[in-house]
Write a protein that holds these residues in place. Structure first.
Motif: not given
Length: 273
Positions: A237, A239, A241
């Motif tokens: 994962v 930045s 998300g």
């Protein structure tokens, strides 16, 4: 459609260009590995996993990344989309073909098959090259992780190829198809579009900057960069998300289906007219 596919596969096998592409892939992968036998690398160099930028497919900067297989697909699509137009074969076929959509759907399927074949050749020749060097491998990834890494690369390649295929089938001009392939692979379309929107935002004070940065992370070009970095980076994962592999699936799969449907619908309607 199956008869068309068999005919096209036979013509491809009898052509020279697929073997030229295979030779270039072999030279960039197996050839570069064999070259290290006569020009040895520094002692102690090992493969850092199998899918990282310095892994088994790239040893100390030598070899090629999975981007090579991704780059092959759009140019293959550019050739396939106009090969029949050069000989007038498509006009002869479409004038008597009841299901014209089958013709365009077959070209999409052929593009998918050849893109996958180029990727498999890249993986196979790279693996043979890694075996030839007899270097130790550190941090070996599980097979499923390698498979996901390769399939995501194939999906991105198909997304670019389908856009080029659509452009080539609509214009029936090979030069335009190759220009579109080059611009896509250099990310001119994607970066140019977002740069234009950012310019409009700055001129009128719309404040689109954060939203555009978030949207840019979902483009196929950014996804391709993460795939080249390796399976670990692609599955982790980031930045945003979301894992880049999931972004590739969400973006590229609908893009492939949309381009295939649009190519079949618009192309068929034009030929009927």
């Amino acid at each position: 459609m199956i008869a068309l596919l068999r005919s096209d596969l036979y013509r491809v096998a009898r052509s020279r260009w697929p073997w030229v592409v295979l030779a270039l892939v072999a030279l960039a992968t197996l050839g570069s590995a064999v070259f290290t036998i006569w020009w040895p690398l520094e002692p102690g160099v090992v493969y850092d996993g199998l899918t990282t930028s310095s892994g088994a497919l790239r040893l100390a900067g030598r070899g090629s990344s999975i981007g090579l297989a991704v780059m092959v697909a759009p140019f293959v699509a550019a050739h396939l989309s106009t090969a029949d137009s050069d000989t007038g074969f498509d006009r002869t076929l479409l004038s008597s073909l009841r299901g014209r959509s089958a013709y365009f759907a077959e070209k999409c399927l052929l593009t998918v098959i050849l893109s996958g074949a180029a990727l498999l050749a890249y993986l196979a020749l790279s693996g043979v090259g890694a075996f030839v060097t007899m270097r130790p491998v550190a941090n070996v990834e599980p097979l499923w992780q390698i498979a996901v890494w390769a399939v995501e690369g194939w999906l991105v390649a198909c997304a670019y190829a389908f856009v080029v295929l659509l452009a080539g089938q609509l214009t029936r001009i090979r030069a335009i198809a190759f220009i579109v392939a080059f611009l896509l692979l250099s990310a001119v379309f994607e970066q140019g579009f977002f740069s234009f929107l950012l310019l409009v935002s700055n001129m009128f004070g719309l404040g689109w900057g954060p939203a555009l940065e978030a949207a840019l992370a979902w483009t196929p070009y950014v996804t391709m960069r993460s795939i080249e970095q390796g399976a670990a980076a692609m599955l982790a994962v980031d930045s945003t998300g979301v894992a880049p592999a999931l972004r590739a699936l969400v973006v590229c799969a609908p893009l492939c289906l949309a381009c295939a449907a649009l190519s079949a619908a618009v192309g068929s309607r034009r030929d009927v007219a």
